[in-house]
Scaffold this motif. Sequence first.
Motif, PDB file in Angstrom:
ATOM      1  N   SER A 176       0.830  -1.209   0.000  1.00  0.00           N
ATOM      2  CA  SER A 176       0.000   0.000   0.000  1.00  0.00           C
ATOM      3  C   SER A 176       0.861   1.254   0.000  1.00  0.00           C
ATOM      4  CB  SER A 176      -0.977   0.002   1.173  1.00  0.00           C
ATOM      5  OG  SER A 176      -0.306   0.072   2.402  1.00  0.00           O
ATOM      6  N   SER A 177       1.976   1.224   0.710  1.00  0.00           N
ATOM      7  CA  SER A 177       2.896   2.361   0.735  1.00  0.00           C
ATOM      8  C   SER A 177       3.568   2.543  -0.630  1.00  0.00           C
ATOM      9  CB  SER A 177       3.945   2.151   1.816  1.00  0.00           C
ATOM     10  OG  SER A 177       4.924   3.142   1.767  1.00  0.00           O
ATOM     11  N   ARG A 178       4.027   1.453  -1.197  1.00  0.00           N
ATOM     12  CA  ARG A 178       4.734   1.494  -2.482  1.00  0.00           C
ATOM     13  C   ARG A 178       3.851   2.046  -3.601  1.00  0.00           C
ATOM     14  NH1 ARG A 178       6.784  -4.119  -4.615  1.00  0.00           N
ATOM     15  NH2 ARG A 178       7.377  -4.216  -2.428  1.00  0.00           N
ATOM     16  N   HIS A 179       2.545   1.738  -3.547  1.00  0.00           N
ATOM     17  CA  HIS A 179       1.629   2.146  -4.605  1.00  0.00           C
ATOM     18  C   HIS A 179       0.735   3.307  -4.201  1.00  0.00           C
ATOM     19  CE1 HIS A 179       2.662  -1.012  -7.423  1.00  0.00           C
ATOM     20  NE2 HIS A 179       2.784  -1.807  -6.376  1.00  0.00           N
ATOM     21  N   ASN A 180       0.995   3.894  -3.030  1.00  0.00           N
ATOM     22  CA  ASN A 180       0.194   5.008  -2.534  1.00  0.00           C
ATOM     23  C   ASN A 180      -1.287   4.646  -2.580  1.00  0.00           C
ATOM     24  OD1 ASN A 180      -0.261   7.528  -1.452  1.00  0.00           O
ATOM     25  ND2 ASN A 180      -0.413   8.501  -3.452  1.00  0.00           N
ATOM     26  N   ALA A 181      -1.601   3.473  -2.071  1.00  0.00           N
ATOM     27  CA  ALA A 181      -2.960   2.940  -2.101  1.00  0.00           C
ATOM     28  C   ALA A 181      -3.423   2.641  -0.673  1.00  0.00           C
ATOM     29  CB  ALA A 181      -2.987   1.653  -2.923  1.00  0.00           C
ATOM     30  N   ALA A 182      -4.714   2.649  -0.478  1.00  0.00           N
ATOM     31  CA  ALA A 182      -5.273   2.296   0.825  1.00  0.00           C
ATOM     32  C   ALA A 182      -5.056   0.807   1.094  1.00  0.00           C
ATOM     33  CB  ALA A 182      -6.768   2.606   0.848  1.00  0.00           C
ATOM     34  N   ARG A 183      -4.950   0.460   2.377  1.00  0.00           N
ATOM     35  CA  ARG A 183      -4.783  -0.952   2.741  1.00  0.00           C
ATOM     36  C   ARG A 183      -5.915  -1.807   2.198  1.00  0.00           C
ATOM     37  NH1 ARG A 183      -1.751  -2.843   7.229  1.00  0.00           N
ATOM     38  NH2 ARG A 183      -3.511  -4.186   7.668  1.00  0.00           N
ATOM     39  N   GLY A 184      -7.097  -1.228   2.109  1.00  0.00           N
ATOM     40  CA  GLY A 184      -8.269  -1.952   1.622  1.00  0.00           C
ATOM     41  C   GLY A 184      -8.211  -2.291   0.146  1.00  0.00           C
ATOM     42  N   SER A 185      -7.273  -1.688  -0.579  1.00  0.00           N
ATOM     43  CA  SER A 185      -7.166  -1.979  -2.006  1.00  0.00           C
ATOM     44  C   SER A 185      -6.156  -3.090  -2.298  1.00  0.00           C
ATOM     45  CB  SER A 185      -6.785  -0.715  -2.783  1.00  0.00           C
ATOM     46  OG  SER A 185      -5.498  -0.291  -2.431  1.00  0.00           O
ATOM     47  N   ILE A 186      -5.662  -3.738  -1.239  1.00  0.00           N
ATOM     48  CA  ILE A 186      -4.734  -4.861  -1.387  1.00  0.00           C
ATOM     49  C   ILE A 186      -5.521  -6.160  -1.198  1.00  0.00           C
ATOM     50  CG2 ILE A 186      -2.618  -5.951  -0.553  1.00  0.00           C
ATOM     51  CD1 ILE A 186      -2.190  -3.104  -1.656  1.00  0.00           C
ATOM     52  N   SER A 187      -5.441  -7.041  -2.166  1.00  0.00           N
ATOM     53  CA  SER A 187      -6.109  -8.344  -2.093  1.00  0.00           C
ATOM     54  C   SER A 187      -5.109  -9.399  -1.639  1.00  0.00           C
ATOM     55  CB  SER A 187      -6.649  -8.753  -3.462  1.00  0.00           C
ATOM     56  OG  SER A 187      -7.586  -7.838  -3.916  1.00  0.00           O
ATOM     57  N   VAL A 188      -5.572 -10.295  -0.769  1.00  0.00           N
ATOM     58  CA  VAL A 188      -4.749 -11.414  -0.314  1.00  0.00           C
ATOM     59  C   VAL A 188      -5.460 -12.703  -0.720  1.00  0.00           C
ATOM     60  CG1 VAL A 188      -3.714 -12.583   1.671  1.00  0.00           C
ATOM     61  CG2 VAL A 188      -3.918 -10.083   1.664  1.00  0.00           C
ATOM     62  N   THR A 189      -4.734 -13.561  -1.435  1.00  0.00           N
ATOM     63  CA  THR A 189      -5.286 -14.824  -1.907  1.00  0.00           C
ATOM     64  C   THR A 189      -4.384 -15.963  -1.447  1.00  0.00           C
ATOM     65  OG1 THR A 189      -6.047 -13.681  -3.898  1.00  0.00           O
ATOM     66  CG2 THR A 189      -6.011 -16.078  -3.963  1.00  0.00           C
ATOM     67  N   CYS A 190      -5.006 -17.012  -0.930  1.00  0.00           N
ATOM     68  CA  CYS A 190      -4.242 -18.215  -0.592  1.00  0.00           C
ATOM     69  C   CYS A 190      -4.074 -18.979  -1.901  1.00  0.00           C
ATOM     70  CB  CYS A 190      -4.990 -19.041   0.441  1.00  0.00           C
ATOM     71  SG  CYS A 190      -4.069 -20.488   0.970  1.00  0.00           S
ATOM     72  N   SER A 191      -2.851 -19.008  -2.410  1.00  0.00           N
ATOM     73  CA  SER A 191      -2.612 -19.603  -3.725  1.00  0.00           C
ATOM     74  C   SER A 191      -1.967 -20.980  -3.668  1.00  0.00           C
ATOM     75  CB  SER A 191      -1.755 -18.648  -4.577  1.00  0.00           C
ATOM     76  OG  SER A 191      -0.612 -18.240  -3.885  1.00  0.00           O
TER      77      SER A 191
END
Length: 62
Positions: A31-46
């Motif tokens: 989120s810091s690297r892309h200047n994005a909100a934490r909520g815009s990061i998706s986590v997937t169990c792959s």
Amino acid sequence: MTFETAESVTLKIWDRASTHHTLDAMIDELSSRHNAARGSISVTCSGPNTFTLSVNGSAPGL
């Protein structure tokens, strides 16, 4: 094991006790690297103990 692209990171987390802490730290990093909100990061169990974190396309700077 870590694989990284411009918009995503795939991690193999061996220590189950550190899973939440590690994922939380990577969410902060992306989120810091892309200047994005934490909520815009998706986590997937792959896979077994493998997680992919990615920035949603609507985040600023993408």
